[in-house]
Design a protein around this motif. Structure first.
Motif, PDB file in Angstrom:
ATOM      1  N   LEU A 193       0.795  -1.064   0.047  1.00  0.00           N
ATOM      2  CA  LEU A 193      -0.039   0.068  -0.070  1.00  0.00           C
ATOM      3  C   LEU A 193       0.884   1.274  -0.137  1.00  0.00           C
ATOM      4  N   LYS A 194       0.310   2.433  -0.539  1.00  0.00           N
ATOM      5  CA  LYS A 194       1.211   3.633  -0.726  1.00  0.00           C
ATOM      6  C   LYS A 194       1.131   4.014   0.648  1.00  0.00           C
ATOM      7  N   LYS A 195       2.069   5.071   1.055  1.00  0.00           N
ATOM      8  CA  LYS A 195       2.302   5.550   2.271  1.00  0.00           C
ATOM      9  C   LYS A 195       0.871   6.582   2.776  1.00  0.00           C
ATOM     10  N   ASP A 196       0.456   7.124   1.777  1.00  0.00           N
ATOM     11  CA  ASP A 196      -0.598   7.865   1.850  1.00  0.00           C
ATOM     12  C   ASP A 196      -1.936   7.431   1.730  1.00  0.00           C
ATOM     13  N   PHE A 197      -2.122   6.155   1.874  1.00  0.00           N
ATOM     14  CA  PHE A 197      -3.267   5.181   1.861  1.00  0.00           C
ATOM     15  C   PHE A 197      -4.180   5.773   2.820  1.00  0.00           C
ATOM     16  N   LEU A 198      -5.650   5.805   2.644  1.00  0.00           N
ATOM     17  CA  LEU A 198      -6.693   6.517   3.183  1.00  0.00           C
ATOM     18  C   LEU A 198      -7.246   5.154   3.996  1.00  0.00           C
ATOM     19  N   TRP A 199      -7.098   5.418   5.391  1.00  0.00           N
ATOM     20  CA  TRP A 199      -7.770   4.248   6.597  1.00  0.00           C
ATOM     21  C   TRP A 199      -8.731   5.057   7.189  1.00  0.00           C
ATOM     22  N   GLY A 200     -10.088   4.866   6.819  1.00  0.00           N
ATOM     23  CA  GLY A 200     -11.238   5.515   7.395  1.00  0.00           C
ATOM     24  C   GLY A 200     -12.562   4.523   7.626  1.00  0.00           C
ATOM     25  N   SER A 201     -13.524   5.191   7.739  1.00  0.00           N
ATOM     26  CA  SER A 201     -15.004   4.545   7.811  1.00  0.00           C
ATOM     27  C   SER A 201     -16.051   5.446   7.208  1.00  0.00           C
ATOM     28  N   ALA A 202     -17.089   4.959   7.196  1.00  0.00           N
ATOM     29  CA  ALA A 202     -18.151   5.818   6.310  1.00  0.00           C
ATOM     30  C   ALA A 202     -19.394   5.812   6.984  1.00  0.00           C
ATOM     31  N   THR A 203     -20.123   7.122   6.600  1.00  0.00           N
ATOM     32  CA  THR A 203     -21.457   7.146   7.257  1.00  0.00           C
ATOM     33  C   THR A 203     -22.179   7.654   6.228  1.00  0.00           C
ATOM     34  N   ALA A 204     -23.630   8.056   6.538  1.00  0.00           N
ATOM     35  CA  ALA A 204     -24.509   8.936   5.508  1.00  0.00           C
ATOM     36  C   ALA A 204     -25.263   9.771   6.229  1.00  0.00           C
ATOM     37  N   SER A 205     -25.551  10.739   5.749  1.00  0.00           N
ATOM     38  CA  SER A 205     -26.439  11.929   6.288  1.00  0.00           C
ATOM     39  C   SER A 205     -27.785  11.444   7.047  1.00  0.00           C
ATOM     40  N   TYR A 206     -28.562  10.763   6.171  1.00  0.00           N
ATOM     41  CA  TYR A 206     -30.044  10.483   7.032  1.00  0.00           C
ATOM     42  C   TYR A 206     -29.802   9.462   8.017  1.00  0.00           C
ATOM     43  N   GLN A 207     -28.615   8.399   7.766  1.00  0.00           N
ATOM     44  CA  GLN A 207     -28.275   7.502   8.758  1.00  0.00           C
ATOM     45  C   GLN A 207     -27.838   7.840   9.970  1.00  0.00           C
TER      46      GLN A 207
END
Length: 469
Positions: free
Chosen positions: A3-17
């Motif tokens: 993986l590249k050093k600037d790989f994005l590690w995150g999590s997700a949401t949605a407005s209504y949820q």
């Protein structure tokens, strides 16, 4: 390769949820508000109350080693009415959210439309009305102008397949219709609107990149016969190609149009639209991966689309049969399924990523990946080893694909915290952080997976237990 050093590690949401606060800050009703209230369903009126907890939630993400948050903007919180008047209070809320991300070193990955169409547009026909495409274009321009200085990654739409198929054909999402003809019109209008949004972004010379997020189901066949290969092509058009080909290549699959034209009216596809679709394609693809689409040749009967929204009490009742096209296998005794009839199949992601890369050669982000279960949140800490195992194997599949040359740039666990899961209410939990929905303070409780994911993100994947399929 790795993986590249600037790989994005995150999590997700949605407005209504997650946001709640449906009557706060000048927000007007969405189609989901009206549909759920009128139908007597559990609603997202409060949800995870991200609206009042966002600073706590974003700090918790940073403390958990995450460097990016996938979130969506609520159209009903930004545009007040059919005239397009801007709700400045809503704009200020999102600017505060984005600035908080900036404060904690969290890169925002922002979806413009995650299903919550304003009710004032639904009353004019929603996605069956071409005017909604132009309303989306104007809304997108407002977003680019108001938030463009704080966002590098934009998404036009989340999962066009799910909200059009479920809303207009299956009938278990708003507006709750049962019409293949309407589904075709709505699906086309969404893809046209997406191209209009991309055009507005590129002609406005805003910074960053713009893409689309697709509910990705790589297609496998039951055998290598010609009949199965034909069924697989039908299934791939049904599940993937009408979104990915259109968004990435500017081409609606021609064989799909030929088949549809035999039974349906395609006059919604206008000649003047096609150059816009052709010339304004996306910069990247977001793939939400939960499972593959495993198919066999159509054997008979009418089209059936049954989706399990009720968990283990209805386990095994999901059924997808498209008359004359294919049948999806959803009861393999050798496979592992969740309570909601979703097969757990990480090797499908590895194979699918290679296919998407070879076909489109665009950067890819895994924008959702997770497992929904019922959990007892009253304990001190949820010991969700099943979630850790699920994520480990899917991240390993991603790393295998990267080693094979696929350009994957980020991974988003679904979800940041427990949230409202549409018609499953809050019973179906996906979060790395638990929320006690029975507690007035909506107390946040990091699960075991939250701490495990912290170690994965901070090591840039080096602590993954690699699997090879």
């Amino acid at each position: 390769m790795g993986l590249k050093k600037d790989f994005l590690w995150g999590s997700a949401t949605a407005s209504y949820q997650c946001e709640g606060a449906v009557n706060v800050g000048g927000r007007v009703p969405s189609m989901w508000d009206t549909y759920l209230h009128d139908g007597g369903y559990e609603t997202g009126d409060v949800a995870s109350d991200f609206y009042h907890h966002y600073k706590e939630d974003i700090k918790m993400m940073a403390d958990g080693g995450q460097n990016t948050l996938r979130l969506s903007l609520a159209w009903p919180r930004i545009i007040k009415n059919i005239k397009g008047e801007i709700n400045e209070e809503g704009v200020e809320f999102y600017r505060d959210v984005l600035k908080t991300c900036q404060q904690y070193g969290i890169t925002p990955f922002v979806t413009i439309y995650h299903w919550d169409l304003p009710q004032y547009l639904e009353e004019k026909g929603g996605w069956l009305n071409e005017e909604t495409c132009y309303a989306f274009e104007q809304y997108a321009k407002v977003c680019f102008e108001k938030f463009g200085d704080l966002i590098e990654y934009w998404v036009t739409f989340n999962e066009p397949k799910w909200f059009t198929f479920n809303g207009y054909m299956v009938g278990n999402y708003p507006p709750g219709h049962h019409s293949a003809q309407e589904m075709i019109i709505a699906a086309y209008h969404v893809m046209y609107a997406s191209a209009l949004g991309v055009r507005a972004f590129k002609e406005g010379h805003y910074k960053g990149m713009i893409g689309i997020v697709h509910s990705f189901g790589p297609v496998d066949g039951i055998d290598d016969t010609l009949a199965t290969k034909i069924a697989m092509r039908f299934a791939d058009n049904y599940a993937n190609n009408w979104i990915l080909d259109t968004a990435a290549k500017g081409e609606i699959p021609f064989d799909l149009l030929c088949v549809l034209s035999q039974n349906y009216d395609l006059s919604c596809i206008k000649n003047e639209h096609l150059p816009i679709i052709k010339n304004y394609t996306v910069d990247f693809l977001g793939l939400n991966y939960y499972s593959r689409v495993w198919v066999k040749p159509y054997s008979g009967g009418e089209t059936q689309l049954v989706v399990n929204n009720s968990g283990k009490d209805f386990k095994g009742e999901s059924k997808i049969v498209i008359k004359g096209w294919f049948e999806q296998i959803m009861n393999n005794p050798d496979a592992i399924y969740t309570e909601w009839d979703v097969e757990i199949y990480p090797q499908g992601l590895q194979k699918g990523l290679k296919q998407v890369w070879e076909k489109y050669h665009l950067p890819i982000f895994i924008t959702e990946n997770g497992v929904g279960v019922r959990e007892d949140i009253t304990v001190d800490q949820v010991e969700d080893d099943y979630r850790i195992s699920f994520m480990n194997d899917h991240i390993s599949a991603i790393m295998n694909a990267v080693d094979a040359g696929v350009d994957v740039r980020g991974y988003y666990a679904w979800s940041t915290f427990d949230l409202y899961s549409w018609k499953n209410g809050v019973e179906k939990r996906y979060g790395l952080v638990g929320i006690d929905f029975d507690d007035k303070e909506l107390k946040r409780k990091p699960k075991k997976s939250y701490y495990w994911y912290k170690s994965i993100a901070e090591s840039n994947g080096e602590k993954i237990q690699r699997k090879d399929w």
